[in-house]
Design a protein around this motif. Sequence first.
Motif, PDB file in Angstrom:
ATOM      1  N   ARG A 119       0.815  -1.063   0.010  1.00 52.85           N
ATOM      2  CA  ARG A 119      -0.006   0.091  -0.028  1.00 52.85           C
ATOM      3  C   ARG A 119       0.885   1.189   0.029  1.00 52.85           C
ATOM      4  O   ARG A 119       1.863   1.138   0.852  1.00 52.85           O
ATOM      5  N   HIS A 120       0.564   2.229  -0.581  1.00 51.54           N
ATOM      6  CA  HIS A 120       1.250   3.354  -0.549  1.00 51.54           C
ATOM      7  C   HIS A 120       1.266   4.239   0.555  1.00 51.54           C
ATOM      8  O   HIS A 120       0.159   4.558   0.994  1.00 51.54           O
ATOM      9  N   ILE A 121       2.480   4.283   1.375  1.00 51.16           N
ATOM     10  CA  ILE A 121       2.593   5.118   2.451  1.00 51.16           C
ATOM     11  C   ILE A 121       3.918   5.900   2.192  1.00 51.16           C
ATOM     12  O   ILE A 121       4.753   5.496   2.086  1.00 51.16           O
ATOM     13  N   PRO A 122       3.544   7.398   2.433  1.00 46.29           N
ATOM     14  CA  PRO A 122       4.522   8.407   2.178  1.00 46.29           C
ATOM     15  C   PRO A 122       5.896   8.376   2.866  1.00 46.29           C
ATOM     16  O   PRO A 122       6.805   8.046   2.274  1.00 46.29           O
ATOM     17  N   SER A 123       5.816   8.107   4.097  1.00 46.24           N
ATOM     18  CA  SER A 123       6.904   7.814   5.061  1.00 46.24           C
ATOM     19  C   SER A 123       6.735   7.375   6.378  1.00 46.24           C
ATOM     20  O   SER A 123       5.505   7.058   6.761  1.00 46.24           O
ATOM     21  N   LEU A 124       7.864   7.195   7.242  1.00 45.44           N
ATOM     22  CA  LEU A 124       7.562   6.867   8.532  1.00 45.44           C
ATOM     23  C   LEU A 124       6.944   7.997   9.434  1.00 45.44           C
ATOM     24  O   LEU A 124       6.144   7.637  10.227  1.00 45.44           O
ATOM     25  N   ASP A 143       5.024  10.236   8.026  1.00 47.39           N
ATOM     26  CA  ASP A 143       3.711  10.427   7.132  1.00 47.39           C
ATOM     27  C   ASP A 143       3.068   9.064   6.908  1.00 47.39           C
ATOM     28  O   ASP A 143       3.368   8.735   5.714  1.00 47.39           O
ATOM     29  N   THR A 144       2.299   8.505   7.811  1.00 48.46           N
ATOM     30  CA  THR A 144       1.822   7.060   7.455  1.00 48.46           C
ATOM     31  C   THR A 144       0.098   7.225   7.009  1.00 48.46           C
ATOM     32  O   THR A 144      -0.485   6.427   7.104  1.00 48.46           O
ATOM     33  N   GLY A 145       0.012   8.476   6.552  1.00 48.99           N
ATOM     34  CA  GLY A 145      -1.586   8.542   5.943  1.00 48.99           C
ATOM     35  C   GLY A 145      -1.697   7.367   5.091  1.00 48.99           C
ATOM     36  O   GLY A 145      -0.938   7.310   4.144  1.00 48.99           O
ATOM     37  N   GLY A 146      -3.068   6.890   5.136  1.00 51.00           N
ATOM     38  CA  GLY A 146      -3.409   5.776   4.362  1.00 51.00           C
ATOM     39  C   GLY A 146      -3.016   4.493   4.935  1.00 51.00           C
ATOM     40  O   GLY A 146      -3.427   3.339   4.287  1.00 51.00           O
ATOM     41  N   ALA A 147      -2.345   4.462   5.755  1.00 49.34           N
ATOM     42  CA  ALA A 147      -1.691   3.068   6.107  1.00 49.34           C
ATOM     43  C   ALA A 147      -2.805   2.454   7.217  1.00 49.34           C
ATOM     44  O   ALA A 147      -3.533   3.348   8.092  1.00 49.34           O
ATOM     45  N   LYS A 200       9.407   8.665  -2.564  1.00 47.78           N
ATOM     46  CA  LYS A 200       8.519   8.946  -1.679  1.00 47.78           C
ATOM     47  C   LYS A 200       7.568   7.831  -1.347  1.00 47.78           C
ATOM     48  O   LYS A 200       6.177   8.168  -1.630  1.00 47.78           O
ATOM     49  N   HIS A 201       7.978   6.922  -0.937  1.00 50.26           N
ATOM     50  CA  HIS A 201       7.277   5.725  -0.543  1.00 50.26           C
ATOM     51  C   HIS A 201       7.912   4.993   0.738  1.00 50.26           C
ATOM     52  O   HIS A 201       9.004   4.719   0.505  1.00 50.26           O
ATOM     53  N   LEU A 202       7.221   4.732   1.923  1.00 50.54           N
ATOM     54  CA  LEU A 202       7.799   4.438   2.992  1.00 50.54           C
ATOM     55  C   LEU A 202       8.507   2.970   2.561  1.00 50.54           C
ATOM     56  O   LEU A 202       8.272   1.972   1.949  1.00 50.54           O
ATOM     57  N   HIS A 203      10.036   2.817   2.893  1.00 47.29           N
ATOM     58  CA  HIS A 203      10.553   1.667   2.811  1.00 47.29           C
ATOM     59  C   HIS A 203      11.648   1.691   3.774  1.00 47.29           C
ATOM     60  O   HIS A 203      12.153   2.632   4.258  1.00 47.29           O
ATOM     61  N   VAL A 204      12.201   0.390   3.993  1.00 44.08           N
ATOM     62  CA  VAL A 204      12.902   0.239   5.088  1.00 44.08           C
ATOM     63  C   VAL A 204      14.640  -0.532   4.739  1.00 44.08           C
ATOM     64  O   VAL A 204      14.430  -1.713   3.778  1.00 44.08           O
ATOM     65  N   HIS A 205      15.478  -0.091   4.856  1.00 46.50           N
ATOM     66  CA  HIS A 205      16.809  -0.812   4.318  1.00 46.50           C
ATOM     67  C   HIS A 205      17.176  -1.729   5.370  1.00 46.50           C
ATOM     68  O   HIS A 205      17.499  -1.337   6.657  1.00 46.50           O
ATOM     69  N   ILE A 206      17.643  -2.912   4.955  1.00 45.07           N
ATOM     70  CA  ILE A 206      18.356  -3.899   6.031  1.00 45.07           C
ATOM     71  C   ILE A 206      19.660  -4.187   5.276  1.00 45.07           C
ATOM     72  O   ILE A 206      19.770  -4.727   4.203  1.00 45.07           O
TER      73      ILE A 206
END
Length: 115
Positions: free
Chosen positions: A53-58, A60-64, A103-109
Amino acid sequence: MTSTQPYSGTDFYCDVALPDPDSLDVVHEDERVLVYHHTRPFWAVHLVAVPKRHIPSLTDTGGATDEDLCALFDAVQTVARRVELEHGAAAVTTNLGAYQDSKHLHVHIHSGPQR
């Protein structure tokens, strides 16, 4: 997707990764989250976890939904644990504001030296 293919948009995940996960080296996928080896790795081991689901950032979790966020962090925890066990260390990071190219929440591991 090869690292030589240019991308000039603002949401690589909605535009490229999520519509075509078969072009990626996927390590985890479920109905809410995709985790794959980064297409342009910055570290020796570099994976990216992204909610479908598109979530802008950590910040700005609008829509999550709670389910989206829990699924993302469950996947991050599972993959980070595997990286830590296999490589002896792991880091988990996300970027915000000007540091966030897509501009989409993502997490680097990641683990190991920078490339």
